[in-house]
Design a protein around this motif. Sequence first.
Motif, PDB file in Angstrom:
ATOM      1  N   GLN A  77       3.724  -2.144   5.985  1.00 52.73           N
ATOM      2  CA  GLN A  77       2.606  -3.030   6.890  1.00 52.73           C
ATOM      3  C   GLN A  77       2.690  -4.390   6.173  1.00 52.73           C
ATOM      4  O   GLN A  77       2.269  -4.788   5.204  1.00 52.73           O
ATOM      5  N   GLY A  78       3.057  -5.359   7.227  1.00 54.91           N
ATOM      6  CA  GLY A  78       3.041  -6.916   7.124  1.00 54.91           C
ATOM      7  C   GLY A  78       4.044  -7.543   6.039  1.00 54.91           C
ATOM      8  O   GLY A  78       4.231  -8.579   6.323  1.00 54.91           O
ATOM      9  N   GLU A  86      -6.220   2.327   9.840  1.00 58.48           N
ATOM     10  CA  GLU A  86      -5.683   3.544  10.264  1.00 58.48           C
ATOM     11  C   GLU A  86      -6.286   4.728  10.307  1.00 58.48           C
ATOM     12  O   GLU A  86      -6.317   5.835  10.857  1.00 58.48           O
ATOM     13  N   SER A 141      -2.957  -5.271   3.445  1.00 58.40           N
ATOM     14  CA  SER A 141      -2.528  -3.908   3.371  1.00 58.40           C
ATOM     15  C   SER A 141      -3.539  -3.018   3.211  1.00 58.40           C
ATOM     16  O   SER A 141      -3.629  -2.126   3.851  1.00 58.40           O
ATOM     17  N   MET A 198      -5.466  -2.851   6.554  1.00 56.98           N
ATOM     18  CA  MET A 198      -4.519  -2.104   7.562  1.00 56.98           C
ATOM     19  C   MET A 198      -4.827  -0.458   7.372  1.00 56.98           C
ATOM     20  O   MET A 198      -5.007   0.130   8.260  1.00 56.98           O
ATOM     21  N   ASN A 199      -4.818  -0.397   6.062  1.00 54.58           N
ATOM     22  CA  ASN A 199      -4.723   1.234   5.660  1.00 54.58           C
ATOM     23  C   ASN A 199      -6.134   1.801   6.181  1.00 54.58           C
ATOM     24  O   ASN A 199      -6.407   2.906   6.655  1.00 54.58           O
TER      25      ASN A 199
END
Length: 381
Positions: A296-297, A124, A117, A120-121
């Motif tokens: 996310q995920g 972004e 997570s 992914m942040n």
Amino acid sequence: MRTTLLLAALALGAASAQTTPAVTPTPTPAASITITDVPAGHWAREAIGVLMGRGILQGFPDGSFGGQAPITRYEAATILYRLLTNGTLSQVQLTPADMQAIAKGLEEVTAEILTLSARMNAAEVKNRDQDARLSTIEGQAPLVGARLDAVEAAVLATAPLLTDTVPRSEYLALQARVAALEAERAANVPAPAPTVAQAQAPAPAAPVTPAVTTPAFPPAQKAPGEPQQNASQPRNLYLGLTATTLVSSEARVGGEVTLGVKNAVAGFGVQVSAGYRPSAKAFTAEAAVTRQFAFQGVTPYAGVGAGAAFSPRRGATTQNATDYYLSGLVGVDYPFNESIALTGELGVRYFLSNQGYASGLDAAAGRGASAGAKLGLKFRF
């Protein structure tokens, strides 16, 4: 590796719901199991040894275990098949060591989810920064083009005078510089938008080559005349198999089966479940309304519901009692693929009565709340 251990441990937890007596196979001591790629002192070595000793997990012919390899649906089916055929499902009780192995595996999976997570942040944020820089460059392109147009106009205006007063070599050098400026302008200015006629003009048809793909799991063949399922249809139905426990002074482990629809009406789903705890000889039946959230995920969810518990009446073991309750739950699904996911859930049940042992409350309490947890697998259809 961690997924394999959790899958096997959860199957053992659910096995305690069986009531048919059978002979429990004698496990092989963990010390006698040869595992070449799991060093001594590894946090999962003891759990691997117990599961291999019971015949639930097996290593490779060269003596390795392959702990970093991902589990497939074939392997999951094989593990469940061994549990159904080797007799361990008849009477399996989770020991404190087994519970500790399950807890360690869950901690490892949770840490990996949090790490993914965070990554992914960060990705972004980096993508948004790049978009902002690109927008700034595109905004400056018209200014650069205007300056180049002004320079070109000045050169063209002075070209007749330069031809007569400036040597030819200097004139050619100036032309080369103008050509370089035009090339730089062409590289920096974005391509013009297509006109209305160009946008409406049909694009030339390109030859289409059909893609040949082999599905990982071929669809089941249906009988003639039976409607075929669309391959792109979302998997809205799920079946859950979980191990359950009450948060009390005495761990009471049981099993539960859940059948649900992820999206029934306006984004809300419904599910029904049935469970059994051998220690209290208690059956439960529950219905709940749930709501899933995008993340996310993973897929977190929450819900409320109501149910009933059936167990021996306190002080009279030959009689049964029914206790009704209201429930609330929160959980999260971690998908391995589009068909199978690991699920964990926390719930609270408020019992309106305390006539039987199913509530887990003190005998003196007339009503009250009882908390519990679930861990298992969801199969999506």
